[in-house]
Design a protein around this motif. Structure first.
Motif, PDB file in Angstrom:
ATOM      1  N   ASN A  99     130.844  -1.343 -20.593  1.00 34.75           N
ATOM      2  CA  ASN A  99     131.031  -0.130 -21.382  1.00 34.75           C
ATOM      3  C   ASN A  99     129.827   0.063 -22.298  1.00 34.75           C
ATOM      4  N   ASP A 100     128.954   0.984 -21.929  1.00 31.77           N
ATOM      5  CA  ASP A 100     127.734   1.208 -22.698  1.00 31.77           C
ATOM      6  C   ASP A 100     128.009   1.790 -24.080  1.00 31.77           C
ATOM      7  N   GLU A 101     129.076   2.570 -24.221  1.00 37.29           N
ATOM      8  CA  GLU A 101     129.388   3.166 -25.514  1.00 37.29           C
ATOM      9  C   GLU A 101     129.815   2.090 -26.516  1.00 37.29           C
ATOM     10  N   LEU A 102     130.613   1.123 -26.061  1.00 39.24           N
ATOM     11  CA  LEU A 102     130.979   0.007 -26.926  1.00 39.24           C
ATOM     12  C   LEU A 102     129.731  -0.756 -27.363  1.00 39.24           C
ATOM     13  N   THR A 103     128.829  -0.969 -26.428  1.00 41.90           N
ATOM     14  CA  THR A 103     127.604  -1.714 -26.714  1.00 41.90           C
ATOM     15  C   THR A 103     126.740  -0.979 -27.727  1.00 41.90           C
ATOM     16  N   GLU A 104     126.595   0.321 -27.558  1.00 45.71           N
ATOM     17  CA  GLU A 104     125.796   1.108 -28.497  1.00 45.71           C
ATOM     18  C   GLU A 104     126.416   1.080 -29.893  1.00 45.71           C
ATOM     19  N   ALA A 105     127.737   1.155 -29.958  1.00 44.85           N
ATOM     20  CA  ALA A 105     128.415   1.102 -31.252  1.00 44.85           C
ATOM     21  C   ALA A 105     128.175  -0.244 -31.937  1.00 44.85           C
ATOM     22  N   LEU A 106     128.209  -1.340 -31.163  1.00 41.53           N
ATOM     23  CA  LEU A 106     127.956  -2.663 -31.732  1.00 41.53           C
ATOM     24  C   LEU A 106     126.526  -2.761 -32.255  1.00 41.53           C
ATOM     25  N   GLU A 107     125.577  -2.220 -31.535  1.00 43.85           N
ATOM     26  CA  GLU A 107     124.191  -2.252 -31.986  1.00 43.85           C
ATOM     27  C   GLU A 107     124.030  -1.515 -33.313  1.00 43.85           C
TER      28      GLU A 107
END
Length: 230
Positions: free
Chosen positions: A146-154
């Motif tokens: 899930n790229d959106e989860l990853t971007e949010a974590l960053e």
């Protein structure tokens, strides 16, 4: 720039960063290039560059042409950690909940190998270890697809990085964090997601407690310190 000059500049940055993070300077102490350079035994140029880098790290602030130590803001730290753990755990639970979702082994196996090698040759305590730590957690989450989860974590990582640096000031924390990283990724690769969830939650929670304690101690030292770098 010669290798010696580069080494001197990096040393000045690392030493000033260490002093800031252990609370060696008072809260309203002006960090003056001239006297810092004399104290460190270097020219003013490495000190000037170090202060600029420390401002980028959000460890010092520039006001009215002078640099001062930035006091760690702990007011929203727990809220941001709660968001962080929610994002990271979701990377595991979404795989548990659907047979159509799986972790990307092509990302996780190199991650496991990287931390195995790192444990065999642990780096010295360094606040910049936070970047390696972030890379682990981001890669683990990215592997869930899930790229959106990853971007949010960053985004969360960027907001708490300057405080999370306090987690990596001792050799024992470097070793413990590294061991825990390896255990977590090995559990995920073994598809033991229940234990991975428990290990990840504990890992992040312990980090929060240590960060808060060490940052608070540094704030106290800043308030008590009376040496003025003028």
């Amino acid at each position: 720039m010669t290798e010696v000059e580069m080494s001197r500049r990096e040393w000045a940055y690392n030493e000033l960063r260490r002093r800031v993070m252990v609370g060696e300077f008072g809260v309203r102490t002006r960090l003056m290039e001239k006297h810092l350079a004399e104290d460190l035994g270097v020219s003013r140029t490495p000190v000037r560059e170090a202060l600029v880098r420390l401002e980028t790290d959000r460890l010092v602030v520039r006001e009215d042409g002078c640099y001062y130590v930035a006091v760690p803001d702990l007011s929203h730290l727990r809220d941001l950690y709660e968001l962080r753990i929610t994002l990271e755990l979701r990377g595991l639970t979404r795989v548990q909940e659907s047979d159509l979702v799986s972790h990307d082994v092509a990302l996780l196996e190199p991650l496991r190998d990287k931390w195995r090698e790192l444990i065999d040759d642990l780096p010295e305590p360094d606040p910049q270890f936070v970047l390696l730590d972030e890379d682990f957690h981001v890669t683990l989450l990215r592997a869930s697809g899930n790229d959106e989860l990853t971007e949010a974590l960053e985004t969360v990582n960027a907001r708490i990085r300057h405080v999370r640096m306090y987690d990596f000031l001792t050799a024992d924390r470097i070793a413990t964090s590294s061991d825990e990283h390896l255990r977590i990724v090995e559990l995920v690769l073994a598809k033991d997601l229940d234990d991975a969830l428990t290990a990840l939650h504990k890992h992040v929670g312990e980090s929060l407690e240590i960060v808060e304690r060490r940052a608070a101690r540094a704030i106290t030292q800043m308030a008590l310190h009376r040496r003025v770098a003028t």
